[in-house]
Design a protein around this motif. Structure first.
Motif, PDB file in Angstrom:
ATOM      1  N   LYS A 167      66.004  91.952  54.120  1.00 31.60           N
ATOM      2  CA  LYS A 167      65.964  91.254  55.284  1.00 31.60           C
ATOM      3  C   LYS A 167      65.261  90.056  55.019  1.00 31.60           C
ATOM      4  CE  LYS A 167      66.853  95.262  58.004  1.00 31.60           C
ATOM      5  NZ  LYS A 167      66.463  96.083  59.363  1.00 31.60           N
ATOM      6  N   LEU A 168      65.181  89.412  56.290  1.00 29.23           N
ATOM      7  CA  LEU A 168      64.216  88.082  56.359  1.00 29.23           C
ATOM      8  C   LEU A 168      62.645  88.643  56.385  1.00 29.23           C
ATOM      9  CD1 LEU A 168      66.059  85.912  58.975  1.00 29.23           C
ATOM     10  CD2 LEU A 168      66.101  85.642  56.660  1.00 29.23           C
ATOM     11  N   LYS A 169      61.879  87.753  56.017  1.00 31.81           N
ATOM     12  CA  LYS A 169      60.236  87.865  55.953  1.00 31.81           C
ATOM     13  C   LYS A 169      59.577  86.791  56.803  1.00 31.81           C
ATOM     14  CE  LYS A 169      56.640  89.006  52.760  1.00 31.81           C
ATOM     15  NZ  LYS A 169      56.204  89.207  51.263  1.00 31.81           N
ATOM     16  N   ASN A 170      58.658  87.425  57.698  1.00 33.26           N
ATOM     17  CA  ASN A 170      57.921  86.237  58.232  1.00 33.26           C
ATOM     18  C   ASN A 170      58.718  85.193  59.022  1.00 33.26           C
ATOM     19  OD1 ASN A 170      55.599  87.600  57.169  1.00 33.26           O
ATOM     20  ND2 ASN A 170      55.652  86.638  55.410  1.00 33.26           N
ATOM     21  N   LYS A 171      59.578  85.394  59.656  1.00 30.20           N
ATOM     22  CA  LYS A 171      60.243  84.510  60.573  1.00 30.20           C
ATOM     23  C   LYS A 171      60.356  85.083  61.954  1.00 30.20           C
ATOM     24  CE  LYS A 171      62.626  80.711  60.245  1.00 30.20           C
ATOM     25  NZ  LYS A 171      62.322  79.336  59.635  1.00 30.20           N
ATOM     26  N   LYS A 172      59.923  84.179  62.659  1.00 30.21           N
ATOM     27  CA  LYS A 172      59.703  84.476  64.123  1.00 30.21           C
ATOM     28  C   LYS A 172      60.843  83.799  64.918  1.00 30.21           C
ATOM     29  CE  LYS A 172      54.690  85.190  64.559  1.00 30.21           C
ATOM     30  NZ  LYS A 172      54.103  84.319  63.448  1.00 30.21           N
ATOM     31  N   ARG A 224      55.853  75.666  62.125  1.00 29.75           N
ATOM     32  CA  ARG A 224      56.947  74.821  62.101  1.00 29.75           C
ATOM     33  C   ARG A 224      58.304  75.629  61.263  1.00 29.75           C
ATOM     34  NH1 ARG A 224      54.195  69.233  60.054  1.00 29.75           N
ATOM     35  NH2 ARG A 224      53.405  68.459  62.299  1.00 29.75           N
ATOM     36  N   THR A 225      58.104  76.616  60.842  1.00 33.52           N
ATOM     37  CA  THR A 225      59.155  77.538  60.065  1.00 33.52           C
ATOM     38  C   THR A 225      59.738  78.446  61.204  1.00 33.52           C
ATOM     39  OG1 THR A 225      57.595  79.152  59.355  1.00 33.52           O
ATOM     40  CG2 THR A 225      58.023  77.148  57.709  1.00 33.52           C
ATOM     41  N   ASP A 226      59.068  78.480  62.250  1.00 27.53           N
ATOM     42  CA  ASP A 226      59.689  79.393  63.006  1.00 27.53           C
ATOM     43  C   ASP A 226      60.964  78.764  64.368  1.00 27.53           C
ATOM     44  OD1 ASP A 226      58.342  81.850  62.049  1.00 27.53           O
ATOM     45  OD2 ASP A 226      56.495  80.944  63.350  1.00 27.53           O
ATOM     46  N   VAL A 227      61.461  79.339  65.002  1.00 29.19           N
ATOM     47  CA  VAL A 227      62.486  78.750  66.006  1.00 29.19           C
ATOM     48  C   VAL A 227      62.792  79.389  67.172  1.00 29.19           C
ATOM     49  CG1 VAL A 227      64.092  80.664  64.950  1.00 29.19           C
ATOM     50  CG2 VAL A 227      65.149  78.518  65.801  1.00 29.19           C
ATOM     51  N   LEU A 228      63.010  78.599  68.079  1.00 27.85           N
ATOM     52  CA  LEU A 228      63.436  78.891  69.594  1.00 27.85           C
ATOM     53  C   LEU A 228      64.789  79.156  69.587  1.00 27.85           C
ATOM     54  CD1 LEU A 228      61.061  76.564  71.535  1.00 27.85           C
ATOM     55  CD2 LEU A 228      60.458  78.549  70.464  1.00 27.85           C
ATOM     56  N   LEU A 229      65.291  80.168  70.657  1.00 25.48           N
ATOM     57  CA  LEU A 229      66.625  80.369  71.125  1.00 25.48           C
ATOM     58  C   LEU A 229      66.611  80.244  72.688  1.00 25.48           C
ATOM     59  CD1 LEU A 229      69.041  82.961  69.559  1.00 25.48           C
ATOM     60  CD2 LEU A 229      68.787  82.681  72.072  1.00 25.48           C
ATOM     61  N   LYS A 277      70.813  82.753  60.855  1.00 27.10           N
ATOM     62  CA  LYS A 277      70.177  82.857  59.420  1.00 27.10           C
ATOM     63  C   LYS A 277      70.724  81.995  58.648  1.00 27.10           C
ATOM     64  CE  LYS A 277      70.400  85.902  55.536  1.00 27.10           C
ATOM     65  NZ  LYS A 277      71.033  87.149  55.164  1.00 27.10           N
ATOM     66  N   ASP A 278      72.217  81.724  58.828  1.00 24.04           N
ATOM     67  CA  ASP A 278      73.018  80.879  58.107  1.00 24.04           C
ATOM     68  C   ASP A 278      72.733  79.413  58.108  1.00 24.04           C
ATOM     69  OD1 ASP A 278      74.186  82.817  56.728  1.00 24.04           O
ATOM     70  OD2 ASP A 278      76.108  82.811  57.702  1.00 24.04           O
ATOM     71  N   ALA A 279      72.776  79.061  59.810  1.00 23.12           N
ATOM     72  CA  ALA A 279      72.503  77.936  60.172  1.00 23.12           C
ATOM     73  C   ALA A 279      71.356  77.246  59.666  1.00 23.12           C
ATOM     74  CB  ALA A 279      72.860  77.907  61.512  1.00 23.12           C
ATOM     75  N   LEU A 280      70.184  78.053  59.667  1.00 25.07           N
ATOM     76  CA  LEU A 280      69.006  77.659  59.259  1.00 25.07           C
ATOM     77  C   LEU A 280      68.960  77.897  57.434  1.00 25.07           C
ATOM     78  CD1 LEU A 280      66.690  78.972  61.734  1.00 25.07           C
ATOM     79  CD2 LEU A 280      67.780  77.005  61.793  1.00 25.07           C
ATOM     80  N   GLY A 281      69.850  78.096  56.888  1.00 19.24           N
ATOM     81  CA  GLY A 281      69.591  78.265  55.407  1.00 19.24           C
ATOM     82  C   GLY A 281      68.556  79.066  54.901  1.00 19.24           C
ATOM     83  N   LEU A 282      68.488  80.317  55.586  1.00 21.68           N
ATOM     84  CA  LEU A 282      67.474  81.475  55.370  1.00 21.68           C
ATOM     85  C   LEU A 282      68.150  82.576  54.268  1.00 21.68           C
ATOM     86  CD1 LEU A 282      66.211  82.249  59.058  1.00 21.68           C
ATOM     87  CD2 LEU A 282      65.313  80.643  57.205  1.00 21.68           C
ATOM     88  N   GLN A 283      67.081  82.931  53.392  1.00 20.37           N
ATOM     89  CA  GLN A 283      67.545  83.787  52.365  1.00 20.37           C
ATOM     90  C   GLN A 283      66.713  85.231  52.528  1.00 20.37           C
ATOM     91  OE1 GLN A 283      69.624  83.174  49.928  1.00 20.37           O
ATOM     92  NE2 GLN A 283      69.913  81.071  51.077  1.00 20.37           N
ATOM     93  N   ASP A 284      67.365  86.271  52.519  1.00 22.10           N
ATOM     94  CA  ASP A 284      66.705  87.492  52.498  1.00 22.10           C
ATOM     95  C   ASP A 284      65.701  87.751  51.301  1.00 22.10           C
ATOM     96  OD1 ASP A 284      68.500  88.171  54.823  1.00 22.10           O
ATOM     97  OD2 ASP A 284      69.946  89.155  53.313  1.00 22.10           O
ATOM     98  N   ASP A 285      64.482  88.491  51.689  1.00 19.19           N
ATOM     99  CA  ASP A 285      63.639  89.158  51.002  1.00 19.19           C
ATOM    100  C   ASP A 285      64.399  89.922  49.769  1.00 19.19           C
ATOM    101  OD1 ASP A 285      61.746  91.413  49.859  1.00 19.19           O
ATOM    102  OD2 ASP A 285      60.545  89.685  50.616  1.00 19.19           O
ATOM    103  N   PRO A 286      64.235  89.603  48.503  1.00 22.76           N
ATOM    104  CA  PRO A 286      64.961  90.417  47.414  1.00 22.76           C
ATOM    105  C   PRO A 286      64.517  91.855  47.594  1.00 22.76           C
ATOM    106  CG  PRO A 286      63.363  89.167  46.492  1.00 22.76           C
ATOM    107  CD  PRO A 286      63.538  88.620  48.075  1.00 22.76           C
TER     108      PRO A 286
END
Length: 367
Positions: free
Chosen positions: A42-47, A109-114, A29-38
């Motif tokens: 928690k994160l929203k709509n992130k696969k 394009r906003t989603d991520v692989l691990l 989350k920190d590496a991708l610069g993501l923000q929690d839903d207020p």
């Protein structure tokens, strides 16, 4: 905790620590610069898709295990793609199946692989990330010493073709690399040796301190030693990658022993592992370079001593002709020439370009 920052075209951190797997969600989350839903916090709509193989999946990839729980608690919608382990799966068929899986799950394009696994998993995942929708972000979670020491850092991704190793691929840097020292507990001695070979390579190229450190050890049971060794090798790679990310100059030095290692792997139909093949390749190159007078100081005795300390199998079962023929598809061939990495002295290597017609005689000197 060990933290190394890589300032490539995409900047990212390589973080090594015990128990870090349980904090993967937060670090991603920190590496991708993501923000929690207020509202939900928690994160929203992130696969996120965990890509792993059949060996690693039961160890770390299941829904009731640490990694999946960490990602879910952070708010990721977690998916998983599992493929058979081994070099036989490192091909375009696996890439196609993974891409189709991502499309079916409607990754954007906003989603991520691990990538969760060794070097093969990392290479496959990185190549898929580079090509899906013309590029999405990916995270490296290497589970072997070899992968953290070498393949997870630097952005080289790819798969094998029938003609040879890593002939299809892309430069695509990860957004983060995480390594948990507890992974070391599941590795056999031989698998640890694969990572030691790449660490020795880094020492021969640019950091004699690595070799001094290894010379004081006779076993591979100390995780603190292995973590420190990995950090030293990563620092060598970091410097080279930052200087020559696209492999047009000094980064080629990281290929010490690799032209012959890839040939050995191909001849063995990948029954000889990458690290063991690199050890054989370095031995051949060191002896041949000494005999041809290409070294400033004779290196082969020191290199052989350190390889033999850990009982690497160093007798190559293939002839100079077989190896030279297998190397004809090597990526380092340009026109009628091939560029070899040869040691000048311990801690200093250089590039030596020869005609491909001279490759077989060169190998003969080292066998």
């Amino acid at each position: 905790m060990i933290k190394i920052h890589v300032a490539a075209s995409q900047q990212y951190d390589v973080i090594l620590n015990k128990g870090i797997l349980s904090m993967t969600g937060m670090y991603v989350k920190d590496a991708l610069g993501l923000q929690d839903d207020p509202i939900t916090g928690k994160l929203k709509n992130k696969k996120i898709c965990i890509v792993t193989d059949e060996t690693v999946d039961p160890l770390y990839g299941r829904e009731n295990q640490t990694l999946w729980r960490s990602l879910t608690l952070t708010g990721f919608e977690v998916h998983k793609y599992v493929f058979p382990g081994g070099e036989d799966s490192k091909n375009m068929e696996t890439i196609e199946e993974l891409l189709e899986f991502l499309a079916a799950k409607r990754f954007t394009r906003t989603d991520v692989l691990l990538a969760l696994g060794g070097g093969i998993v990392g290479d496959v995942t990185g190549f898929a990330a580079a090509t899906y929708l013309r590029g999405i972000e990916f995270i490296q979670v290497p589970t072997t010493l070899l992968a953290i020491v070498d393949s997870s850092v630097g952005g080289k991704t790819g798969v094998n073709l029938k003609a040879g190793k890593n002939l299809a691929g892309a430069f695509w840097q990860p957004s983060l690399v995480l390594f948990d020292s507890e992974f070391l507990d599941t590795l056999s001695y031989d698998i640890k040796l694969d990572g030691i070979a790449e660490a020795i390579k880094a020492g021969i190229i640019a950091e004699p301190l690595i070799l001094d450190s290894i010379k004081m050890k006779r076993t591979l049971d100390d995780p603190d030693f292995l973590m420190n060794l990995a950090s030293l090798a990563i620092e060598v790679k970091r410097k080279v990658v930052e200087e020559d990310e696209r492999d047009n100059g000094s980064r080629q030095l990281l290929n010490l022993g690799h032209t012959l290692a890839h040939a050995i792997e191909k001849c063995s139909r990948y029954k000889i592992s990458h690290g063991h093949a690199v050890a054989m390749g370095m031995k051949i190159v060191a002896i041949a370079s000494d005999r041809l007078g290409w070294t400033v100081e004779n290196c082969s005795e020191d290199i052989l001593e350190i390889l033999e300390r850990f009982k690497f199998p160093l007798r190559c079962p293939y002839s100079a002709w077989e190896l030279a023929n297998a190397a004809m598809q090597d990526k380092k061939i340009r026109g009628g020439n091939i560029t070899l990495v040869v040691p000048a002295r311990i801690g200093k290597c250089r590039l030596k370009t020869i005609s491909v017609n001279k490759l077989e005689p060169f190998i003969s000197y080292g066998l």
